[in-house]
Design a protein around this motif. Sequence first.
Motif, PDB file in Angstrom:
ATOM      1  N   ARG A  44      32.219  45.855  21.776  1.00 42.68           N
ATOM      2  CA  ARG A  44      31.469  45.061  20.810  1.00 42.68           C
ATOM      3  C   ARG A  44      32.353  44.669  19.624  1.00 42.68           C
ATOM      4  O   ARG A  44      32.298  43.524  19.142  1.00 42.68           O
ATOM      5  CB  ARG A  44      30.255  45.855  20.326  1.00 42.68           C
ATOM      6  CG  ARG A  44      29.407  45.149  19.284  1.00 42.68           C
ATOM      7  CD  ARG A  44      28.251  46.028  18.879  1.00 42.68           C
ATOM      8  NE  ARG A  44      28.728  47.315  18.366  1.00 42.68           N
ATOM      9  CZ  ARG A  44      27.923  48.362  18.133  1.00 42.68           C
ATOM     10  NH1 ARG A  44      26.623  48.266  18.370  1.00 42.68           N
ATOM     11  NH2 ARG A  44      28.430  49.484  17.671  1.00 42.68           N
ATOM     12  N   TYR A  47      34.673  41.809  20.647  1.00 43.30           N
ATOM     13  CA  TYR A  47      33.981  40.513  20.738  1.00 43.30           C
ATOM     14  C   TYR A  47      33.708  39.947  19.342  1.00 43.30           C
ATOM     15  O   TYR A  47      33.895  38.741  19.103  1.00 43.30           O
ATOM     16  CB  TYR A  47      32.678  40.675  21.510  1.00 43.30           C
ATOM     17  CG  TYR A  47      31.833  39.427  21.524  1.00 43.30           C
ATOM     18  CD1 TYR A  47      32.180  38.342  22.318  1.00 43.30           C
ATOM     19  CD2 TYR A  47      30.694  39.331  20.713  1.00 43.30           C
ATOM     20  CE1 TYR A  47      31.414  37.187  22.314  1.00 43.30           C
ATOM     21  CE2 TYR A  47      29.928  38.185  20.704  1.00 43.30           C
ATOM     22  CZ  TYR A  47      30.291  37.117  21.511  1.00 43.30           C
ATOM     23  OH  TYR A  47      29.541  35.975  21.489  1.00 43.30           O
ATOM     24  N   LEU A  67      32.456  39.030  26.061  1.00 44.29           N
ATOM     25  CA  LEU A  67      31.019  39.299  26.083  1.00 44.29           C
ATOM     26  C   LEU A  67      30.607  39.969  27.394  1.00 44.29           C
ATOM     27  O   LEU A  67      29.738  40.864  27.405  1.00 44.29           O
ATOM     28  CB  LEU A  67      30.248  37.998  25.882  1.00 44.29           C
ATOM     29  CG  LEU A  67      28.725  38.119  25.769  1.00 44.29           C
ATOM     30  CD1 LEU A  67      28.345  38.969  24.570  1.00 44.29           C
ATOM     31  CD2 LEU A  67      28.083  36.742  25.677  1.00 44.29           C
ATOM     32  N   ARG A  70      31.522  43.532  27.219  1.00 44.89           N
ATOM     33  CA  ARG A  70      30.553  44.235  26.363  1.00 44.89           C
ATOM     34  C   ARG A  70      29.274  44.544  27.146  1.00 44.89           C
ATOM     35  O   ARG A  70      28.712  45.645  27.024  1.00 44.89           O
ATOM     36  CB  ARG A  70      30.246  43.354  25.147  1.00 44.89           C
ATOM     37  CG  ARG A  70      29.243  43.921  24.161  1.00 44.89           C
ATOM     38  CD  ARG A  70      29.050  42.942  23.017  1.00 44.89           C
ATOM     39  NE  ARG A  70      28.026  43.384  22.093  1.00 44.89           N
ATOM     40  CZ  ARG A  70      27.617  42.685  21.029  1.00 44.89           C
ATOM     41  NH1 ARG A  70      28.174  41.503  20.767  1.00 44.89           N
ATOM     42  NH2 ARG A  70      26.671  43.152  20.240  1.00 44.89           N
ATOM     43  N   ALA A  71      28.832  43.590  27.946  1.00 40.47           N
ATOM     44  CA  ALA A  71      27.639  43.822  28.768  1.00 40.47           C
ATOM     45  C   ALA A  71      27.886  44.906  29.823  1.00 40.47           C
ATOM     46  O   ALA A  71      26.984  45.694  30.146  1.00 40.47           O
ATOM     47  CB  ALA A  71      27.212  42.520  29.440  1.00 40.47           C
ATOM     48  N   ASP A  74      27.396  48.192  28.197  1.00 41.18           N
ATOM     49  CA  ASP A  74      25.975  48.451  27.978  1.00 41.18           C
ATOM     50  C   ASP A  74      25.294  48.890  29.269  1.00 41.18           C
ATOM     51  O   ASP A  74      24.437  49.790  29.262  1.00 41.18           O
ATOM     52  CB  ASP A  74      25.293  47.198  27.425  1.00 41.18           C
ATOM     53  CG  ASP A  74      25.794  46.837  26.038  1.00 41.18           C
ATOM     54  OD1 ASP A  74      26.327  47.743  25.359  1.00 41.18           O
ATOM     55  OD2 ASP A  74      25.661  45.661  25.639  1.00 41.18           O
ATOM     56  N   GLU A 115      21.031  46.397  21.180  1.00 39.61           N
ATOM     57  CA  GLU A 115      22.305  45.852  21.665  1.00 39.61           C
ATOM     58  C   GLU A 115      22.084  44.892  22.825  1.00 39.61           C
ATOM     59  O   GLU A 115      22.723  43.826  22.908  1.00 39.61           O
ATOM     60  CB  GLU A 115      23.217  47.016  22.079  1.00 39.61           C
ATOM     61  CG  GLU A 115      24.476  46.634  22.821  1.00 39.61           C
ATOM     62  CD  GLU A 115      25.488  45.923  21.941  1.00 39.61           C
ATOM     63  OE1 GLU A 115      26.398  45.298  22.500  1.00 39.61           O
ATOM     64  OE2 GLU A 115      25.356  45.971  20.704  1.00 39.61           O
ATOM     65  N   GLU A 118      20.795  41.588  21.607  1.00 39.94           N
ATOM     66  CA  GLU A 118      21.857  40.823  20.958  1.00 39.94           C
ATOM     67  C   GLU A 118      22.790  40.185  21.972  1.00 39.94           C
ATOM     68  O   GLU A 118      23.216  39.028  21.810  1.00 39.94           O
ATOM     69  CB  GLU A 118      22.644  41.745  20.020  1.00 39.94           C
ATOM     70  CG  GLU A 118      23.674  41.023  19.176  1.00 39.94           C
ATOM     71  CD  GLU A 118      24.381  41.953  18.213  1.00 39.94           C
ATOM     72  OE1 GLU A 118      25.370  41.515  17.581  1.00 39.94           O
ATOM     73  OE2 GLU A 118      23.964  43.130  18.088  1.00 39.94           O
ATOM     74  N   VAL A 119      23.114  40.900  23.045  1.00 41.78           N
ATOM     75  CA  VAL A 119      23.987  40.347  24.081  1.00 41.78           C
ATOM     76  C   VAL A 119      23.309  39.167  24.783  1.00 41.78           C
ATOM     77  O   VAL A 119      23.948  38.139  25.080  1.00 41.78           O
ATOM     78  CB  VAL A 119      24.369  41.447  25.091  1.00 41.78           C
ATOM     79  CG1 VAL A 119      25.055  40.852  26.313  1.00 41.78           C
ATOM     80  CG2 VAL A 119      25.289  42.462  24.446  1.00 41.78           C
ATOM     81  N   GLU A 122      23.541  36.170  22.503  1.00 40.42           N
ATOM     82  CA  GLU A 122      24.900  35.621  22.456  1.00 40.42           C
ATOM     83  C   GLU A 122      25.224  34.872  23.747  1.00 40.42           C
ATOM     84  O   GLU A 122      25.918  33.845  23.727  1.00 40.42           O
ATOM     85  CB  GLU A 122      25.913  36.746  22.231  1.00 40.42           C
ATOM     86  CG  GLU A 122      25.875  37.351  20.842  1.00 40.42           C
ATOM     87  CD  GLU A 122      26.403  36.407  19.782  1.00 40.42           C
ATOM     88  OE1 GLU A 122      27.214  35.524  20.130  1.00 40.42           O
ATOM     89  OE2 GLU A 122      26.000  36.542  18.616  1.00 40.42           O
ATOM     90  N   ALA A 123      24.749  35.375  24.896  1.00 36.15           N
ATOM     91  CA  ALA A 123      25.029  34.692  26.167  1.00 36.15           C
ATOM     92  C   ALA A 123      24.329  33.342  26.237  1.00 36.15           C
ATOM     93  O   ALA A 123      24.879  32.369  26.783  1.00 36.15           O
ATOM     94  CB  ALA A 123      24.592  35.578  27.335  1.00 36.15           C
TER      95      ALA A 123
END
Length: 264
Positions: A44, A47, A67, A70-71, A74, A115, A118-119, A122-123
């Motif tokens: 995170r 990114y 990103l 980051r996913a 998660d 989180e 938020e991802v 952003e996607a």
Amino acid sequence: MASLLVPVLYVGIVVSSLLVFSHFYRKRNAGKVYDPYFPSHPERDVYISLLQQTDPPAHEALLKAALLRRAMTDVSRVVKIREDKPALQNLLQKGSIGDDLWNSLLQAEKELEAEIMEVVAEANTFVEGWGTLIFQTAGETLANEKMRSIYDNTARARATKEQKYGKLGKTVELPASQPMMIPGPPPPGSPAAAMLAAVQSQAQAKAQGRPTSPAPTSTPAKPLGGLTPPGSGRPESVASSDGEGDPQTQRPPPKSPKKNKRRK
């Protein structure tokens, strides 16, 4: 009357003390900071740092890759929470662990939900609708990396086990290929030699254009029960067709009526 006031006062004091204790306990736990269940989130941070870079700005493909990484982190944390939560709940009921670890797990679960939201947001800023597919892609990428790591560590794991157990795998030796045996000519005077000579003579006659001798016809089989099968080629005489020549088809002549009367 006094006998009823004593138990009522006792119950009221106990209930009020419990309420006061729960109020102060919740207030204390609300301000208490628990140890994080997971370590820091470096993906995170990477990114966010790439997103804030302006001179020069980061490429869109690089931002998408960051990103996605980051996913993936998660997704791995969600799997870990799903595996640990039932076990920690059982241990908490048995009194094997304290409330701090359980509250740390619940806090990490709430942070992970925020989180994920938020991802997804952003996607969707890159491609509309990518937020619904990014975690599926992250899960497939994690499975691929796991299989690849197992394949890459195969030789290292084999060497470690050989050092630990001192056993080597058995090598299988395949037998050498034997040359194919070609049979020789049959011995003279045998049926196989006679058949081979007949075949060779017919082949030579065909090559020279001479007529070949017909194959010997087989003798007809004996009729069953003295009867000749139809179409066997046996000539039938006129007498046999009338029933005179064949003893099986001959019938005795009918007797005259005079002799029959005399017998009577």
